[in-house]
Design an enzyme around this catalytic site. Structure first.
Site, PDB file in Angstrom:
ATOM      1  N   CYS A 157     -18.817   2.985   4.225  1.00 46.87           N
ATOM      2  CA  CYS A 157     -18.012   1.803   4.546  1.00 46.87           C
ATOM      3  C   CYS A 157     -18.908   0.592   4.797  1.00 46.87           C
ATOM      4  CB  CYS A 157     -17.137   2.073   5.772  1.00 46.87           C
ATOM      5  SG  CYS A 157     -16.215   0.584   6.220  1.00 46.87           S
TER       6      CYS A 157
ATOM      7  N   ARG B 134       0.824  -1.213   0.000  1.00 48.27           N
ATOM      8  CA  ARG B 134       0.000   0.000   0.000  1.00 48.27           C
ATOM      9  C   ARG B 134       0.863   1.270   0.000  1.00 48.27           C
ATOM     10  NH1 ARG B 134      -5.222  -0.922   1.834  1.00 48.27           N
ATOM     11  NH2 ARG B 134      -5.881  -2.980   1.119  1.00 48.27           N
TER      12      ARG B 134
ATOM     13  N   LYS C 177       1.999  -2.882   4.553  1.00 48.24           N
ATOM     14  CA  LYS C 177       2.173  -1.429   4.685  1.00 48.24           C
ATOM     15  C   LYS C 177       3.562  -1.047   5.190  1.00 48.24           C
ATOM     16  CE  LYS C 177      -2.760  -0.718   5.434  1.00 48.24           C
ATOM     17  NZ  LYS C 177      -3.842  -0.248   6.326  1.00 48.24           N
TER      18      LYS C 177
ATOM     19  N   LYS D 171      -2.870  -7.193   2.509  1.00 49.31           N
ATOM     20  CA  LYS D 171      -2.194  -5.898   2.362  1.00 49.31           C
ATOM     21  C   LYS D 171      -0.871  -5.879   3.136  1.00 49.31           C
ATOM     22  CE  LYS D 171      -5.986  -4.271   4.476  1.00 49.31           C
ATOM     23  NZ  LYS D 171      -6.988  -3.358   5.040  1.00 49.31           N
TER      24      LYS D 171
ATOM     25  N   CYS E  90     -15.576   0.417  13.526  1.00 52.29           N
ATOM     26  CA  CYS E  90     -15.550  -1.036  13.748  1.00 52.29           C
ATOM     27  C   CYS E  90     -14.138  -1.404  14.196  1.00 52.29           C
ATOM     28  CB  CYS E  90     -15.948  -1.790  12.471  1.00 52.29           C
ATOM     29  SG  CYS E  90     -14.609  -2.027  11.296  1.00 52.29           S
TER      30      CYS E  90
HETATM   31 FE1  SRM Z   1      -8.933   0.794   6.443  1.00 52.64          FE
HETATM   32  C1  SRM Z   1     -10.876  -1.728   5.340  1.00 52.64           C
HETATM   33  C2  SRM Z   1     -10.986   3.049   5.113  1.00 52.64           C
HETATM   34  C3  SRM Z   1      -6.561   3.153   6.907  1.00 52.64           C
HETATM   35  C4  SRM Z   1      -7.272  -1.281   8.587  1.00 52.64           C
HETATM   36  N1  SRM Z   1     -10.612   0.674   5.331  1.00 52.64           N
HETATM   37  C5  SRM Z   1     -11.243  -0.468   4.950  1.00 52.64           C
HETATM   38  C6  SRM Z   1     -12.375  -0.161   3.971  1.00 52.64           C
HETATM   39  C7  SRM Z   1     -11.808  -0.241   2.592  1.00 52.64           C
HETATM   40  C8  SRM Z   1     -13.649  -0.986   4.155  1.00 52.64           C
HETATM   41  C9  SRM Z   1     -13.803  -2.262   3.374  1.00 52.64           C
HETATM   42  O1  SRM Z   1     -12.883  -3.098   3.343  1.00 52.64           O
HETATM   43  O2  SRM Z   1     -14.880  -2.447   2.820  1.00 52.64           O
HETATM   44  C10 SRM Z   1     -12.670   1.302   4.386  1.00 52.64           C
HETATM   45  C11 SRM Z   1     -13.304   2.189   3.322  1.00 52.64           C
HETATM   46  C12 SRM Z   1     -14.253   3.159   3.981  1.00 52.64           C
HETATM   47  C13 SRM Z   1     -14.792   4.183   3.063  1.00 52.64           C
HETATM   48  O3  SRM Z   1     -16.033   4.249   2.922  1.00 52.64           O
HETATM   49  O4  SRM Z   1     -14.034   4.952   2.503  1.00 52.64           O
HETATM   50  C14 SRM Z   1     -11.346   1.728   4.949  1.00 52.64           C
HETATM   51  N2  SRM Z   1      -8.761   2.711   5.970  1.00 52.64           N
HETATM   52  C15 SRM Z   1      -9.764   3.497   5.515  1.00 52.64           C
HETATM   53  C16 SRM Z   1      -9.376   4.954   5.547  1.00 52.64           C
HETATM   54  C17 SRM Z   1      -9.979   5.774   4.416  1.00 52.64           C
HETATM   55  C18 SRM Z   1      -9.767   5.530   6.925  1.00 52.64           C
HETATM   56  C19 SRM Z   1      -9.813   7.030   7.006  1.00 52.64           C
HETATM   57  O5  SRM Z   1     -10.868   7.494   7.448  1.00 52.64           O
HETATM   58  O6  SRM Z   1      -8.838   7.702   6.697  1.00 52.64           O
HETATM   59  C20 SRM Z   1      -7.848   4.818   5.510  1.00 52.64           C
HETATM   60  C21 SRM Z   1      -7.291   4.767   4.120  1.00 52.64           C
HETATM   61  C22 SRM Z   1      -5.803   4.622   4.167  1.00 52.64           C
HETATM   62  C23 SRM Z   1      -5.119   4.743   2.831  1.00 52.64           C
HETATM   63  O7  SRM Z   1      -5.094   5.834   2.295  1.00 52.64           O
HETATM   64  O8  SRM Z   1      -4.576   3.742   2.358  1.00 52.64           O
HETATM   65  C24 SRM Z   1      -7.675   3.462   6.173  1.00 52.64           C
HETATM   66  N3  SRM Z   1      -7.170   0.901   7.480  1.00 52.64           N
HETATM   67  C25 SRM Z   1      -6.405   2.003   7.626  1.00 52.64           C
HETATM   68  C26 SRM Z   1      -5.444   1.803   8.670  1.00 52.64           C
HETATM   69  C27 SRM Z   1      -4.439   2.834   9.179  1.00 52.64           C
HETATM   70  C28 SRM Z   1      -3.096   2.733   8.516  1.00 52.64           C
HETATM   71  O9  SRM Z   1      -2.904   1.983   7.572  1.00 52.64           O
HETATM   72  O10 SRM Z   1      -2.204   3.454   8.952  1.00 52.64           O
HETATM   73  C29 SRM Z   1      -5.662   0.536   9.170  1.00 52.64           C
HETATM   74  C30 SRM Z   1      -4.937  -0.093  10.373  1.00 52.64           C
HETATM   75  C31 SRM Z   1      -3.620  -0.654  10.031  1.00 52.64           C
HETATM   76  C32 SRM Z   1      -3.774  -2.030   9.476  1.00 52.64           C
HETATM   77  O11 SRM Z   1      -3.719  -2.170   8.267  1.00 52.64           O
HETATM   78  O12 SRM Z   1      -4.007  -2.953  10.260  1.00 52.64           O
HETATM   79  C33 SRM Z   1      -6.746  -0.031   8.402  1.00 52.64           C
HETATM   80  N4  SRM Z   1      -9.025  -1.175   6.845  1.00 52.64           N
HETATM   81  C34 SRM Z   1      -8.304  -1.816   7.812  1.00 52.64           C
HETATM   82  C35 SRM Z   1      -8.773  -3.175   7.913  1.00 52.64           C
HETATM   83  C36 SRM Z   1      -8.220  -4.258   8.869  1.00 52.64           C
HETATM   84  C37 SRM Z   1      -7.171  -5.031   8.173  1.00 52.64           C
HETATM   85  C38 SRM Z   1      -6.708  -6.236   8.938  1.00 52.64           C
HETATM   86  O13 SRM Z   1      -5.734  -6.853   8.503  1.00 52.64           O
HETATM   87  O14 SRM Z   1      -7.279  -6.608   9.937  1.00 52.64           O
HETATM   88  C39 SRM Z   1      -9.825  -3.307   6.981  1.00 52.64           C
HETATM   89  C40 SRM Z   1     -10.661  -4.560   6.701  1.00 52.64           C
HETATM   90  C41 SRM Z   1     -10.041  -5.442   5.697  1.00 52.64           C
HETATM   91  O15 SRM Z   1      -9.049  -5.118   5.047  1.00 52.64           O
HETATM   92  O16 SRM Z   1     -10.585  -6.539   5.545  1.00 52.64           O
HETATM   93  C42 SRM Z   1      -9.959  -2.020   6.336  1.00 52.64           C
HETATM   94 FE1  SF4 Z   2     -14.867   1.093   7.965  1.00 53.04          FE
HETATM   95 FE2  SF4 Z   2     -14.159  -0.080  10.208  1.00 53.04          FE
HETATM   96 FE3  SF4 Z   2     -12.327   1.070   8.680  1.00 53.04          FE
HETATM   97 FE4  SF4 Z   2     -14.002   2.565   9.997  1.00 53.04          FE
HETATM   98  S1  SF4 Z   2     -12.509   1.180  10.927  1.00 53.04           S
HETATM   99  S2  SF4 Z   2     -13.483   2.813   7.816  1.00 53.04           S
HETATM  100  S3  SF4 Z   2     -15.830   1.376   9.971  1.00 53.04           S
HETATM  101  S4  SF4 Z   2     -13.503  -0.682   8.131  1.00 53.04           S
END
Ligand code: SRM
Ligand code: SF4
Length: 571
Positions: free
Chosen positions: A442, A149, A216, A214, A481
């Site tokens: 989301c 990513r 990172k 993913k 969540c």
């Molecule tokens: Fe995230 C999934 C939004 C940073 C851990 N994330 C999602 C999804 C794509 C939902 C989905 O899978 O259907 C969300 C889209 C929501 C929407 O409507 O836009 C979403 N993640 C975001 C963003 C936009 C949050 C924000 O408000 O800024 C961030 C976009 C980052 C980017 O530009 O790439 C975002 N997500 C993160 C982070 C923080 C980081 O990377 O520093 C994490 C925690 C670190 C990590 O990866 O564990 C994160 N997102 C997740 C997860 C849990 C992954 C896991 O391995 O458990 C999911 C769920 C999944 O991938 O299945 C997820």
């Molecule tokens: Fe969606 Fe959960 Fe990520 Fe919030 S934390 S954007 S509710 S997947």
């Protein structure tokens, strides 16, 4: 890749592994799905592949039930995420992205990984939007999906050359590990009616099935940990000499936030140090760091497929040794460093070359004109006159970077005119509050996050005011969540959504991003949350040690017991 066969031979691969492998390097039938005028959606397998191209199919959850009652298909829209290593873009690129909001809802949304998302793009406009992002010299490839990513990088350092050097490596690293498939070019840039069979493609690093999950990378520039380096699958801590010349990087693998409610086998975890490499070895090291996870990551159980689980199952020492075995040079012991700061510093900062940088608070990263806050218009006007660059932060804020002294007054005037000075007079909690997107777009959200943040912050401020703590800088993170997109497990206070109106209240992370928090109240509503915080703020105000932060206080007072880091490895 024979190792991966050994690792997964007794397990049934997850369905997604088959979809990826058969996809002809991420083509699937995306082209046919986009051309189908009978629905606003694309097929389920194609939605999985589309993520690698930087887009998610979603539907507006606010109207989901009503549309079901009316026997209409869901209100489909596509989220598009830009890949923006290091979070830097030019004013011209800002204006190009800004113009695209004509095709989207919700303006520009700055993410917690320093980039932008667009929401609710109709299927028939998707190619134009992604095409226009590429026309602006940007990309969306690998912004989502089982790949490497967006590589993030500290943006706050007051020493200009340290940022310039680290940023250069963030760009090189992203380029080095990105997918090589030509499907992206065909679909979004050449916009071919029918994509090829992919016979000419090869993915020397990622392979035909790409990564198990993913991956990172993030680069921190001490003493600033504004990217939360230990939340990364593979954190990199830039090491400089006394003349601010970049020497190399400490390596910290094994972090990530995501967890599943009620499943103890999933958990947030911090990355830990395994060594140091000189900068000239960075790309080769990172290539193999990814390759180890490609070969050993769990391809049967996606919830168990992040690097943190590979490391926890086999040991940090094992990961070090496996990585070492693939490198023709020695991984050295980690070099000394220390962090002093996590989060953004608002207002103007002068760097060592006399250039100025203005950090503006953008609540939840939402760049949109809303009542009394025409933020999108204001930043558009700044982009029209700005000669430097914009930098996005991992706390969803924006830096008007690289400004000459002579241009400051004009920018200040626009900041005033468009009400972009949210940071002035804001409480310490408000300045450090971030939230994920959650509802309505989301698909995984269990509770409100971004839309609830203003209300809960105001309620918490009332309590902080009561205890004389309004200026206290407290890192507050809210997620809809347990997936943890706002890095809530690193919040001194965090709310993690469990159901509509219900959250886990977590407390006790440190202020520098070096310790996770712990659960304090499970699955509770606003009343319980505020009562608990009222009591804790009261204790903090009267019992804290001088200069002690809230998270450190609740950990020292044993209100909670945050988890320990992994034991250090030997060198
Ligand atoms: Fe995230 C999934 C939004 C940073 C851990 N994330 C999602 C999804 C794509 C939902 C989905 O899978 O259907 C969300 C889209 C929501 C929407 O409507 O836009 C979403 N993640 C975001 C963003 C936009 C949050 C924000 O408000 O800024 C961030 C976009 C980052 C980017 O530009 O790439 C975002 N997500 C993160 C982070 C923080 C980081 O990377 O520093 C994490 C925690 C670190 C990590 O990866 O564990 C994160 N997102 C997740 C997860 C849990 C992954 C896991 O391995 O458990 C999911 C769920 C999944 O991938 O299945 C997820
Ligand atoms: Fe969606 Fe959960 Fe990520 Fe919030 S934390 S954007 S509710 S997947």
């Amino acid at each position: 890749m024979t190792e991966s066969l050994t690792v997964t031979k007794n397990k049934k691969l997850s369905a997604l592994e088959g979809i990826k492998e058969r996809s002809r390097f991420l083509r699937g039938t995306i082209d046919l799905g986009l051309a189908d005028p009978t629905t606003g959606s694309i097929s389920e397998p194609d939605t999985k592949l589309l993520k690698f191209h930087g887009s998610y199919m979603q539907d507006n959850r606010d109207v989901r039930d009503e549309r079901r009652r009316q026997k209409l298909e869901p209100d489909y829209g596509f989220m598009v995420r830009v890949r923006l290593p290091g979070g830097v873009l030019t004013p011209a690129q800002w204006l190009a992205l800004d113009a695209l909001t004509r095709d989207t809802k919700g303006g520009l949304r700055i993410t917690t990984r320093q980039t932008f998302q667009f929401h609710e793009i109709r299927k028939e406009r998707l190619r134009d939007v992604i095409g226009a992002i590429n026309d602006a010299g940007l990309s969306t490839l690998a912004a989502c999906g089982d790949d490497v990513r967006n590589v993030i990088c500290s943006v706050n350092p007051p020493v200009a050359s340290t940022h310039a050097q680290a940023y250069e490596w963030a760009l090189k690293l992203m380029h080095h590990v990105k997918p090589r498939t030509s499907a992206y070019q065909e679909l979004w840039i050449d916009r071919k009616e029918r994509t090829s069979d992919g016979a000419q493609d090869d993915e020397p690093l990622l392979g035909k099935s790409y990564l198990p999950r993913k991956f990172k990378f993030g680069i921190a520039i001490p003493p600033y940990n504004d990217i939360d380096v230990f939340a990364q699958d593979f954190g990199l801590i830039a090491i400089f000499d006394k003349k601010n010349e970049l020497q190399g990087f400490n390596l910290a693998p094994g972090g990530s936030m995501g967890a599943t409610a009620g499943d103890a086998k999933t958990y947030p975890q911090l990355a830990d140090l395994i060594g140091y490499v000189p900068k000239e070895h960075l790309l080769e090291t990172c290539w193999h760091a990814v390759a180890v996870q490609r070969d050993f990551g769990d391809r049967a159980e996606r919830k168990h497929a992040r690097l943190k689980y590979t490391i926890d199952d086999r040991g940090l020492q094992w990961y070090h040794d496996e990585l070492q075995s693939r490198l023709p040079f020695l991984i050295e012991p980690p070099r000394p460093y220390h962090f002093e700061h996590n989060g953004d510093r608002f207002g103007w900062v002068e760097d060592d070359t006399g250039r100025w940088h203005l950090t503006l608070r953008i609540p939840s990263g939402r760049v949109l004109d809303v009542d009394g806050h025409p933020r999108q218009s204001g930043l558009r006007e700044i982009a029209r006159m700005h000669q430097g660059e914009f930098r996005m932060t991992c706390d969803q804020n924006v830096i008007i970077a690289n400004v000459a002294q002579a241009d400051r007054a004009a920018i200040d005037a626009l900041v005033q005119q468009y009400g972009l000075h949210d940071h002035v007079g804001a409480s310490g909690l408000r300045l450090h509050a971030i939230s994920c997107v959650a509802l309505p777009t989301c698909g995984l959200a269990m509770a409100e996050s971004e839309r609830y943040l203003p209300r809960i912050v105001q309620k918490m401020e009332e309590l902080l005011g009561k205890h004389g703590l309004l200026d206290e800088p407290i890192h507050f993170r809210m997620s809809g969540c347990p997936n943890g997109c706002s890095r809530p497990y690193m919040g001194e206070i965090a709310l993690v959504g469990r159901a509509i109106g219900k959250y886990d209240l977590r407390i006790g992370a440190d202020h520098l991003g070096e310790r996770l928090n712990a659960l304090y109240r499970e699955n509770v509503g606003e009343e319980v949350i505020l009562a608990a915080l009222d009591e804790l703020f009261g204790r903090f105000a009267s019992e804290r040690a001088p200069g002690e932060h809230f998270g450190d206080f609740v950990a020292r007072a044993k209100v909670v017991q945050p988890p320990k880091r992994r034991p250090a490895i030997t060198y």
